[in-house]
Design a protein around this motif. Structure first.
Motif, short mmCIF file in Angstrom:
data_model
loop_
_atom_site.label_atom_id
_atom_site.label_comp_id
_atom_site.label_asym_id
_atom_site.label_seq_id
_atom_site.Cartn_x
_atom_site.Cartn_y
_atom_site.Cartn_z
N ARG A 74 -27.10 -8.46 61.32
CA ARG A 74 -27.21 -8.79 59.95
C ARG A 74 -26.49 -10.30 59.60
NH1 ARG A 74 -23.01 -3.58 59.57
NH2 ARG A 74 -22.83 -4.17 57.36
N GLU A 113 -25.15 -11.38 56.31
CA GLU A 113 -23.85 -11.01 56.12
C GLU A 113 -22.68 -11.66 56.79
OE1 GLU A 113 -23.35 -6.67 55.98
OE2 GLU A 113 -25.50 -6.55 55.66
N TYR A 155 -11.32 -9.09 58.58
CA TYR A 155 -11.53 -7.53 59.02
C TYR A 155 -13.11 -7.42 59.29
CZ TYR A 155 -11.60 -2.66 58.70
OH TYR A 155 -11.74 -1.31 59.09
N PHE A 156 -13.74 -7.75 58.36
CA PHE A 156 -15.17 -7.38 58.63
C PHE A 156 -15.92 -8.12 59.57
CE2 PHE A 156 -14.40 -6.06 54.30
CZ PHE A 156 -14.73 -4.70 54.39
N SER A 191 -14.51 -6.33 62.78
CA SER A 191 -14.84 -4.82 62.94
C SER A 191 -16.56 -4.59 63.05
CB SER A 191 -14.18 -3.97 61.96
OG SER A 191 -15.10 -4.48 60.51
N ILE A 192 -17.32 -5.64 62.51
CA ILE A 192 -18.84 -5.41 62.32
C ILE A 192 -19.23 -6.06 63.69
CG2 ILE A 192 -21.02 -5.66 61.31
CD1 ILE A 192 -19.59 -5.71 58.72
N ARG A 233 -12.92 -2.95 68.70
CA ARG A 233 -13.31 -4.06 67.67
C ARG A 233 -12.39 -3.58 66.44
NH1 ARG A 233 -19.53 -3.13 67.01
NH2 ARG A 233 -19.55 -1.30 66.22
N GLU A 234 -12.59 -2.24 66.15
CA GLU A 234 -12.16 -1.51 64.94
C GLU A 234 -10.58 -1.38 64.97
OE1 GLU A 234 -13.93 2.14 64.04
OE2 GLU A 234 -15.91 1.08 64.03
N MET A 276 -8.34 -3.92 62.35
CA MET A 276 -7.49 -2.97 61.63
C MET A 276 -5.83 -3.49 61.72
SD MET A 276 -7.25 -0.96 59.27
CE MET A 276 -8.10 0.29 58.60
N LEU A 336 -3.75 -5.25 58.97
CA LEU A 336 -2.46 -4.59 58.38
C LEU A 336 -1.37 -5.75 58.74
CD1 LEU A 336 -2.80 -0.91 59.65
CD2 LEU A 336 -3.21 -2.10 57.53
N HIS A 348 -24.08 0.28 53.34
CA HIS A 348 -24.59 -1.08 53.01
C HIS A 348 -26.03 -1.14 53.64
CE1 HIS A 348 -25.51 -2.81 57.27
NE2 HIS A 348 -24.61 -1.58 57.65
N LEU A 376 -17.17 -2.24 47.62
CA LEU A 376 -16.16 -3.07 48.15
C LEU A 376 -15.31 -3.99 47.35
CD1 LEU A 376 -15.77 -4.86 50.93
CD2 LEU A 376 -17.28 -6.58 50.09
N LEU A 392 -11.26 -2.96 47.10
CA LEU A 392 -10.23 -4.00 47.36
C LEU A 392 -9.58 -4.35 46.07
CD1 LEU A 392 -12.52 -6.49 49.47
CD2 LEU A 392 -10.78 -5.11 50.15
N LEU A 438 -3.67 -0.47 51.59
CA LEU A 438 -5.09 -1.27 52.11
C LEU A 438 -5.54 -0.41 53.31
CD1 LEU A 438 -6.52 -3.96 52.04
CD2 LEU A 438 -5.33 -4.62 53.98
N TYR A 439 -4.74 0.21 54.10
CA TYR A 439 -5.33 0.87 55.36
C TYR A 439 -6.34 1.96 54.87
CZ TYR A 439 -5.59 3.92 59.37
OH TYR A 439 -6.24 4.66 60.33
N LEU A 450 -9.47 0.56 53.37
CA LEU A 450 -10.12 0.02 54.37
C LEU A 450 -11.07 1.13 55.16
CD1 LEU A 450 -8.40 -3.13 56.15
CD2 LEU A 450 -10.54 -3.19 54.72
N GLN A 451 -10.34 2.26 55.02
CA GLN A 451 -11.12 3.47 55.92
C GLN A 451 -12.42 3.84 55.29
OE1 GLN A 451 -10.36 5.21 58.73
NE2 GLN A 451 -8.71 3.49 59.08
N LEU A 489 -14.06 1.55 53.30
CA LEU A 489 -14.88 0.40 53.41
C LEU A 489 -15.43 0.34 54.89
CD1 LEU A 489 -12.93 -2.22 51.28
CD2 LEU A 489 -14.86 -0.64 50.62
N LYS A 490 -14.75 0.74 55.75
CA LYS A 490 -15.24 0.69 57.04
C LYS A 490 -16.49 1.48 57.46
CE LYS A 490 -13.35 2.64 60.82
NZ LYS A 490 -12.31 3.12 61.70
N TYR A 523 -19.38 -0.20 55.62
CA TYR A 523 -20.11 -1.41 56.33
C TYR A 523 -20.00 -1.53 57.58
CZ TYR A 523 -20.32 -4.12 51.93
OH TYR A 523 -20.78 -4.62 50.94
N VAL A 524 -19.13 -0.89 58.53
CA VAL A 524 -19.15 -1.06 59.91
C VAL A 524 -19.82 0.15 60.63
CG1 VAL A 524 -17.91 -1.35 61.92
CG2 VAL A 524 -17.05 -2.14 59.66
N THR A 525 -19.58 1.41 60.01
CA THR A 525 -20.12 2.72 60.80
C THR A 525 -21.65 2.61 60.46
OG1 THR A 525 -17.94 3.70 60.14
CG2 THR A 525 -19.91 5.02 61.38
#
Lengths: 500, 516
Positions: A102, A105, A141-142, A145-146, A152-153, A157, A161, B397, B408, B412, B457-458, B461-462, B464-465, B468-470
């Motif tokens: 990616r 991104e 964050y992204f 985590s990506i 990483r996650e 996070m 935070l 995504h 997103l 946010l 935010l936590y 973000l869960q 959004l995670k 975008y991430v999983t």
């Protein structure tokens, strides 16, 4: 002109997001062009602006009903940090050349982060500064985590935070200052001259200082830093240590100390030699220096060593700020620049050059790999970066830390003594890591040739990035006057109280 | 009674009601044999046109509103906060209707749109009402529609369950509200908000102070239910989860705007109680000087205490409970509770100037806009994957990059990240609170609110995670109806635009107050 560093980066982020994801080469070159253009603008802006004190770049009404203005301005400190951001951005792109996942991104988030950082360093309106500050937090964050590695996650996070708890504290201070001053303005200059009551400054100063200090890696709120750095992809950890931690330190200086200077007044009583918020934060800074160095000494993960060394080096910045004298604060700003370059270099070597080839960062596993022979470039780059990080004369770190120590000696000698211990331990942990990772000769070369597979050759972006960062650190170390000429008048103005 | 004046003030309501009937007729006659797609499009387009007509009639409303026949007591207000809220209600109704395209939860789309419009009419009435009876009628008109909308997915057991819970809680809270209203009438002898506020300053009312507290607590229970404030929030998670997506979006946005507009009316009436008084009047404010009698300060101080308690409970519990959610709709429900808490704080510390009213309206309108968008995305994901659990969002995504980008931006913004509108709304709201009082208590409350929004935010973000991430569980593309997608993109663009240029909406809102 400097304002275009911000717009260019955000436009670049948008452009990158729209580029096709299956053309990584195009995406990379675009990112390099944009960040290099930003860097050129930063250099030009630095050269043009260093002789002029504070220059206002843009000043437009933004939210007239609340007296919020879009004010961009730069003094010597901003110029130095914008320059650092430009250099770190280019280096970061060079060391992310191998990102295949990616790609578009990645660079979109990356450039958004850079844009936010430029914005913070150039904002002269507290509200605007806060907006850019938050913009700089989300992409991290992204990015982590990506594209990150180890846990990483969790690391991402935790970082997000911590950052947001810090920025929540800053936001409370911002709102409080805005409503208390009654000046219907959020301009840094106007708020500084609003005559905020001392009793108010006494609680607002620690609140905002800690809020920003969290991002500067201030002990004991530093724990996001090592995990975040370790989890982050190379470019992100370079930016984290290189510029994002500086955002925190810059906020401490510009906002907390600039708006609430009376918050550092003595309380009127003292306990164990602590008699003001200034003493408290200096103590935390010194603890950070020593603690970070000691923890770095016993890490088994190469990247953790660098992560904790960042905490230690950022302690010097905070200590320098708390000296409240010309030489100490000048040293603090120079240390921000110097650490930004050197930490970036260290993370690049560990995360990109070594890890991407060996796929391990455990010192115990690197030890038998005989890397000084198989990756001589990495080994020698690390030697140079290591000695720069230790504070060897000739590199930027030396002159910066020396100034901080001289400044703190004038303020309180025992701070210097304690921080000196940190420097000694700093030599030890850098030496240990260098020894274990590169120059261990427990195994013979023949043994390696039998077992080790061939490591990928060093690529040109890596050479370019390392050379650039080493050159900058050397240049500043040998001729610090380039930066000091810009920093000193700005610090003098802040100390005189009329700077903003 | 002059019916022409009544019509001039209630033009938007009339337009909506007529449209609702037209939608029904058209759906049942002309479009009777058509495909579901065409019927959905027809009903939604008609509804949108009706809302547009109603919007156009708002400037035609009689300035200053309508008085009770033969007296100087205001019955329905017009202009100012009322007009802003009414425009907001209509605009958000339009956006909700645009989410309807492609949804297959019901075959009775004509009825769905008609009920939505009637409910929105109730919202318009509430936003204007200045009399207890009119307020109650408006609330019932709004609520009855919402119960029906919630139950509309007839094949889904969850929908029926949610509607039943919503209805029972709603009926109960309406009873509480009426009970409170009756005490208020008993103490002051009037149903007009202004008269009530004035009456509460007389010595008769001072002696009835305990009665007043009972009345206010009951009213707070009734209205707290509407805005989903803790401890009257129990319906919210179930309803948000069970209701069809457009209905949930409607409940989360339009109904909230209307209810908060009512709270603004109450606050404004309380603080402008002595306005326009030319002759000297005798009122007894805080006359109990002999200890240990408590000092009586009329309506506002008691109301403020109650609202503060609700606000703190809502923002703490809403945010903490949201942390544990695995279902995105329930998560949105708890986050709605938290947002209601922030707004209630600004209503507790309400200012005489329009600053507080504007801050609250700014917040609730932009929040409504964002939530509709969020439900639009949730609805689209749900249709594709059949689940509204967080896991359904995994790899969004890849499955639809545009939808992921919208999510997103919206989430946010809900978390209050600049430069999105949610941040600006929060800043404005908290600045309004601190503008009213600079004491330690409001500072502490604002600090709590900001800390809680850092917590929020936590959970945002869960989600959004996941997006975008999983990695995706299945890589199939998610398609969205072009109209819905356009609406969602429009919402996301506005969330960004209003965040970057916050004064757009502010200047627009101020224009309504300037005309007064």
């Amino acid at each position: 002109m400097l304002a275009w560093t911000i717009y260019l980066s955000f436009a670049g982020a948008l452009l990158e997001a729209l580029l096709p994801k299956d053309k990584p080469v195009l995406v990379r070159w675009c990112a390099l062009t944009i960040s290099a253009a930003g860097c050129v603008l930063a250099v030009l802006g630095f050269v043009a602006g260093m002789a002029h004190g504070r220059t206002v770049i843009a000043d437009l009404p933004w939210v007239p009903a609340m007296g919020i203005r879009y004010t961009l301005a730069a003094d010597g400190i901003s110029l130095v940090l914008v320059l650092l951001t430009g250099l770190a951005a280019v280096a970061g792109v060079l060391f992310s050349w191998n990102i295949e996942l990616r790609t578009n991104e990645f660079f979109a988030f990356y450039l958004a982060l850079i844009g936010g950082v430029y914005g913070v360093f150039l904002s002269y309106d507290l509200f605007l500064l806060f907006v850019f500050y938050e913009i700089a937090i989300v992409p991290k964050y992204f990015l982590i985590s990506i594209w990150g590695s180890t846990r990483r996650e969790y690391g991402a996070m935790k970082l997000a935070l911590y950052s947001f708890v810090g920025s929540a504290m800053v936001l409370i201070g911002l709102l409080a200052a805005y409503t208390t001053s009654g000046s219907r303005s959020t301009g840094l200059v106007q708020l500084a001259h609003a005559g905020l009551p001392v009793s108010f400054q006494m609680w607002a100063f620690p609140l905002v200082f800690i809020g920003f200090g969290i991002l500067a890696g201030m002990w004991p709120f530093h724990t996001w830093a090592p995990t975040g750095h370790v989890a982050a992809p190379t470019a992100a950890s370079m930016l984290l240590a290189g510029v994002v931690m500086k955002l925190g330190a810059y906020g401490c200086l510009r906002v907390a100390m600039g708006l609430f200077p009376r918050g550092m007044d003595p309380w009127g009583f003292s306990y164990l030699g602590i008699g003001s918020w200034r003493d408290v934060f200096a103590l935390l800074a010194v603890i950070g220096i020593v603690y970070g160095a000691l923890v770095a000494l016993v890490q088994s993960d190469f990247k953790f060593v660098i992560g904790y060394s960042s905490v230690s080096h950022m302690g010097f910045v905070l200590l320098g700020l708390m000296t409240l004298n010309q030489i100490g604060m000048t040293g603090a700003v120079l240390q921000m620049f110097s650490h930004g370059i050197i930490a970036g270099l260290l993370f690049a070597i560990v995360g990109r050059i070594v890890y991407e080839r060996t796929h391990t960062r455990q010192l115990a596993e690197l030890e038998p790999m005989y890397l000084s022979k198989r990756l001589p470039f990495a080994a020698w780059a690390f030697v140079i970066a290591g000695v720069a990080s230790m504070g060897l004369p000739g590199f930027s770190g030396f002159i910066a830390e020396l100034q901080v120590l001289v400044g703190s000696w004038t303020a309180k000698p025992w701070w210097t003594a304690a921080a000196g211990v940190g420097i000694v331990v700093g030599v030890a942990y850098t030496w240990r890591a260098m020894q274990l990772a590169f120059f261990s000769d427990t195994h013979s070369a023949a043994h390696i040739h039998e077992h080790g597979h061939e490591l990928a050759p060093i690529t040109w972006p890596e050479v370019a990035g390392v050379s650039m960062l080493v050159a900058v650190s050397l240049a500043v170390g040998l001729y610090p006057k380039i930066l000091l000429d810009a920093i000193e008048p700005a610090v003098k103005a802040i100390l005189a109280g009329g700077g903003q | 009674m002059n019916y022409a004046d009544l019509l001039r003030v209630t033009l938007p309501e009339t337009a909506l009601e007529i449209t609702a009937l037209i939608v029904l007729v058209v759906d049942l006659s002309i479009l009777r044999k058509s495909t579901l797609r065409l019927r959905v499009a027809g009903a939604a387009v008609l509804g949108v046109i009706g809302c547009g007509l109603a919007l156009m009639t708002i400037p035609l409303q009689a300035q200053g509103g309508l008085n009770f026949p033969g007296s100087d007591q205001l019955l329905l207000a017009a202009g100012g906060s009322t007009a802003v809220a009414q425009v907001g209600i209509l605009a958000l109704t339009v956006l909700t209707l645009l989410l309807l395209f492609n949804s297959k939860f019901t075959r009775n789309v004509g009825e769905f749109v008609a009920v939505t419009l009637m409910s929105a009419t109730g919202g318009l009435v509430i936003a204007a009402a200045q009399d207890l009876l009119v307020i109650f009628i408006g609330l019932e008109l709004l609520s009855l529609g919402l119960y029906i909308l919630t139950a509309f997915a007839k094949k889904s057991g969850k929908s029926a369950e949610a509607a039943m819970k919503y209805y029972l809680f709603g009926g109960m809270s309406a009873a509480f509200l009426l009970f409170g209203f009756s005490y208020l009438y008993g103490v002051t002898g009037s149903t007009n908000l202004h008269r009530i506020m004035l009456g509460l300053y007389t010595s008769n009312a001072a002696q009835a102070a305990p009665l007043l507290y009972v009345a206010l607590v009951m009213i707070a229970a009734g209205l707290g239910f509407k805005v989903a404030a803790v401890p009257f929030h129990f319906w919210a998670p179930d309803t948000y989860e069970g209701a069809p997506a457009p209905a949930a979006a409607f409940i989360a946005s339009v109904s909230k705007v209307a209810s908060f507009a009512l709270l603004i009316s109450i606050g404004t009436a309380a603080l402008h109680v002595f306005d326009g008084m030319t002759s000297r009047i005798s009122v007894s404010v805080g006359f109990h000087l002999q200890e240990p009698q408590p000092i009586y300060l009329g309506f506002q101080s008691a109301w403020m205490e109650i609202l503060t308690v609700l606000a703190v409970a809502s923002m703490v519990l809403g945010n903490l409970a949201a942390l544990a959610q695995r279902n995105v709709r329930r998560l949105l429900a708890y986050s709605a509770i938290a947002h209601a808490g922030y707004i209630l704080l600004a209503l507790a510390y309400f200012s005489r100037t329009p600053a507080s009213a504007q801050a609250v309206l700014y917040y609730i309108l932009t929040y409504g806009l964002t939530t509709i968008g969020a439900f639009g995305v949730v609805g689209a994901v749900e249709r594709a994957s059949g689940s509204d659990q967080m896991e359904a969002f995994a790899g969004l995504h890849r499955r639809n990059p545009v939808l992921a980008a919208i999510l997103l931006v919206l989430f946010l913004s809900l978390a209050g990240i600049p430069p999105l509108v949610g941040f600006w709304a929060k800043f404005n709201l908290f600045a309004a609170v601190l503008g009213v009082s600079k004491g330690a208590v409001p500072f502490a409350l604002v600090a709590l609110a900001i800390a809680m929004s850092a917590v929020s935010l936590y959970y945002y973000l869960q989600v959004l995670k996941r997006a975008y991430v999983t990695p995706a569980l299945d890589d199939s593309k998610i398609t969205v109806h072009p109209v819905t997608l356009t609406a969602l993109v429009f919402i996301a663009l506005w969330v960004v635009m209003m965040g970057v240029f916050p004064s757009i909406l502010q200047v627009w809102m101020q224009s309504f107050y300037a005309a007064m």
